[in-house]
Each structure stands twice: as C-alpha cells, then as structure tokens.
Write an enzyme that holds these catalytic residues in place. Structure first.
Site, PDB file in Angstrom:
ATOM      1  N   CYS A 242      -0.781   4.453   2.501  1.00  0.00           N
ATOM      2  CA  CYS A 242      -1.062   4.049   3.887  1.00  0.00           C
ATOM      3  C   CYS A 242      -0.599   2.755   4.234  1.00  0.00           C
ATOM      4  O   CYS A 242       0.585   2.300   4.336  1.00  0.00           O
ATOM      5  CB  CYS A 242      -2.046   4.755   4.459  1.00  0.00           C
ATOM      6  N   SER A 243      -1.649   2.107   4.728  1.00  0.00           N
ATOM      7  CA  SER A 243      -1.268   0.669   4.909  1.00  0.00           C
ATOM      8  C   SER A 243      -2.529  -0.325   4.832  1.00  0.00           C
ATOM      9  O   SER A 243      -2.699  -1.195   5.599  1.00  0.00           O
ATOM     10  CB  SER A 243      -0.701   0.475   6.542  1.00  0.00           C
ATOM     11  N   CYS A 244      -3.285  -0.095   3.865  1.00  0.00           N
ATOM     12  CA  CYS A 244      -4.636  -0.917   3.321  1.00  0.00           C
ATOM     13  C   CYS A 244      -4.100  -2.234   3.525  1.00  0.00           C
ATOM     14  O   CYS A 244      -2.936  -2.535   2.779  1.00  0.00           O
ATOM     15  CB  CYS A 244      -5.306  -0.375   2.267  1.00  0.00           C
TER      16      CYS A 244
ATOM     17  N   CYS B 212       0.967  -1.273  -0.099  1.00  0.00           N
ATOM     18  CA  CYS B 212       0.031   0.026  -0.184  1.00  0.00           C
ATOM     19  C   CYS B 212       0.910   1.239   0.150  1.00  0.00           C
ATOM     20  O   CYS B 212       1.539   1.503   1.112  1.00  0.00           O
ATOM     21  CB  CYS B 212      -0.890   0.017   1.202  1.00  0.00           C
TER      22      CYS B 212
END
Lengths: 200, 115
Positions: free
Chosen positions: A109-111, A106
């Site tokens: 962000c950090s999906c 990702c």
C-alpha cells in the site's frame, strides 16, 4: 429550460460527494467528531513533514550517543525530539554506509513514517515504484539521479503496517564545522527514503 | 503488460507538491485516521483493505502513476466501514444523493447545509 446559474450551487465531484456521505454517516452515529477531522488535516498540512526527519538525521550526524539510540529504538529517539504519533510507533532506521545503500518502498500500500516525513510523495504511491523498486532498484535509483557503484550493496526495505523505515543518509563530505541546523538543510526527503542522497 | 517508464517522465519533480491535491482527499485521509482513533478498525485492517484495492486496481490496469490513489483510498474506506457495520451501502448512496440535492437547492454563494 432557462437556466439561472445563481439559483443553485454546483455539487462537487462524485468522489467529494462520497466523502461527504461517509463523513455525515459516521458523524451522525458519533463515530467521528468533525473538529477532530479538521485537526488531523491541519496537522498533516502544516505540522508534519520531512523537516522533522531532517532534524533527526542532523542530530544523529552530530551526536553519536543519539545516533546509537536512534539505531537501537528509532521510535523512542524520535519521540525525544517531539516526533511521535500514528505511523511512527514502530520505526526502524537503516544506516547508509560506504558499503550499503538502503531504500524504502511499501509494495502493498503506502506505509510511511508520518511523524518524521509527513505523507508520501505521489511517486511513492504509484504502482510503478511499488513493483520496480524491488525488481530493479538500481535502475529506479538511476532514474532518480542516484548512481550506486556496483561494489556497493543496495538493500530494499518493504514497509508494513507494523514496521516503517527511515534511511539515515551518509554525512556529505565537506561539512566539517557545520551546525546541526545547517546540516539539516542538506537532508532532502528523498535522501531519507533512499531515492536520493544528502548533498553539501 | 505496461512498458516500464522512467520515473523522470512518469513522475515529474514532486518536491514541494501539495500534501493533498484536492480537499476531498484531505477529508478522506483525516476521516480514516479519526475513525481508526475511535477504534472503528485497527490500522492493520485498514492497511489490508487498502492493499486489496491497490492490488485489484493494478490487476485491472489502473494508472501506473498513482494518480487515482485517493480514489482507491476512498473505496477502501467505504468497504471497511460497511464491513464493520458502521454504515450500509444504501445509507451512503442515500446520503450522497441528499448532499447533491442540498447543493442544487442552495443559491450560489450561500453556505450549503448538511442534508
């Protein structure tokens, strides 16, 4: 000034105090319920994690009809096994083959697909992985100990808030006759992010 | 420009690492999920806000290893909550001070009361 360490409690870190302030503000206004917050923590610490994803992969390896449903509509197929919820609504499964290796990042962000993998490992949340996975995926894979031959394509999938990915690793050789449970044991978290492979 | 580091030295074996390294990280995470479920913001709005914090941190030379991830998460949540009008910055800093005083006023070993 004399100081008695028993007459007070040391406050926690600045970060912890900021979280407490937010929680108090939102609770007082009725936006959140403290019990609901505790329930979320409990879910993520004890109930979701890569074992869920491993069960999905093992079933796909042993049940061709399930595999078709998984590739067609991953969210619905995972829900069949009881794995659904936030960050799992729009899930896509990408299949590794002898011609293609998939890996997931990702970049913004950090999906991450929480219902099947839990929360992401620290490296997934690093600036280093975010940028390098796209620029030089083969080099990153090598650092994870994964050598992809030059004649095999590497596809990098960038997760978003709308769409998250799960890698369906290749079934390791030498697993004829393995039960679904035994196969699930071979599925590591990293193999479902694509920074590892399933190994017998 | 930071020299690229190998993942093996930058990010040692993370299999079996705890989901959260400190309790406040779990609280900040769960607070975000809960507030979203209460429709305080959409998940898209949240992802955008967190992305902005992460992008700004990277531009400012923040740590490459993601060790400040939940600190960025918390800043994003504070910002989104104030943008949405659910709390003001003054309110949050006042509550933080009140919590600090509550800790300092509580004898060691006693439960700390909400201010």
């Amino acid at each position: 000034m004399p100081h008695d360490s028993h007459d007070h409690t040391d406050p926690p870190s600045d970060l912890a105090l900021r979280v407490k302030a937010l929680e108090t503000a939102l609770t007082r206004k009725g936006y959140v319920d403290p019990d609901a917050i505790d329930a979320v923590v409990d879910t993520f610490e004890t109930k979701v994690g890569p074992r869920n994803g491993a069960a999905v992969i093992a079933k796909a390896w042993t049940d061709p009809a399930f595999k078709r449903r998984l590739l067609d509509d991953a969210s619905a197929a995972c829900a069949e096994l009881g794995f659904s919820g936030q960050q799992g609504e729009q899930l896509k499964v990408v299949e590794n083959t002898d011609a293609v290796h998939n890996m997931v990042v990702c970049t913004l962000c950090s999906c991450y697909p929480w219902p099947v993998l839990g929360l992401p490992p620290s490296w997934y949340k690093s600036h280093a992985y975010r940028s390098r996975a796209v620029i030089e995926p083969r080099a990153v894979l090598q650092e994870f100990g994964v050598d992809i031959p030059n004649n095999k394509e590497v596809r990098v999938w960038d997760s978003t808030a709308e769409l998250r990915y799960l890698v369906l690793p290749e079934l390791p050789a030498g697993t004829d006759g393995f039960t679904e449970d035994a196969l699930a044991e071979l599925v590591s978290r990293d193999s479902m992010i694509g920074t590892g492979v399933a190994q017998a | 420009m930071t020299e690229p580091q190998s993942f093996s030295e930058l990010l040692p074996n993370t299999v079996g690492e705890p989901t959260f390294n400190e309790p406040w990280q779990a609280q900040a995470f769960a607070l975000t999920v809960t507030a979203h479920k209460q429709d305080l913001f959409t998940w898209d709005e949240w992802a955008t806000c967190l992305s902005e914090e992460i992008t700004a941190d990277k531009a400012a030379g923040g740590p490459e290893d993601g060790s400040n991830y939940y600190a960025l998460w918390l800043s994003a949540l504070e910002r989104l909550i104030t943008v949405k009008g659910a709390a003001t910055e003054e309110e949050l800093s006042g509550l933080k001070q009140a919590w600090t005083e509550s800790y300092l006023a509580t004898p060691h070993g006693q439960p700390v009361q909400e201010p």
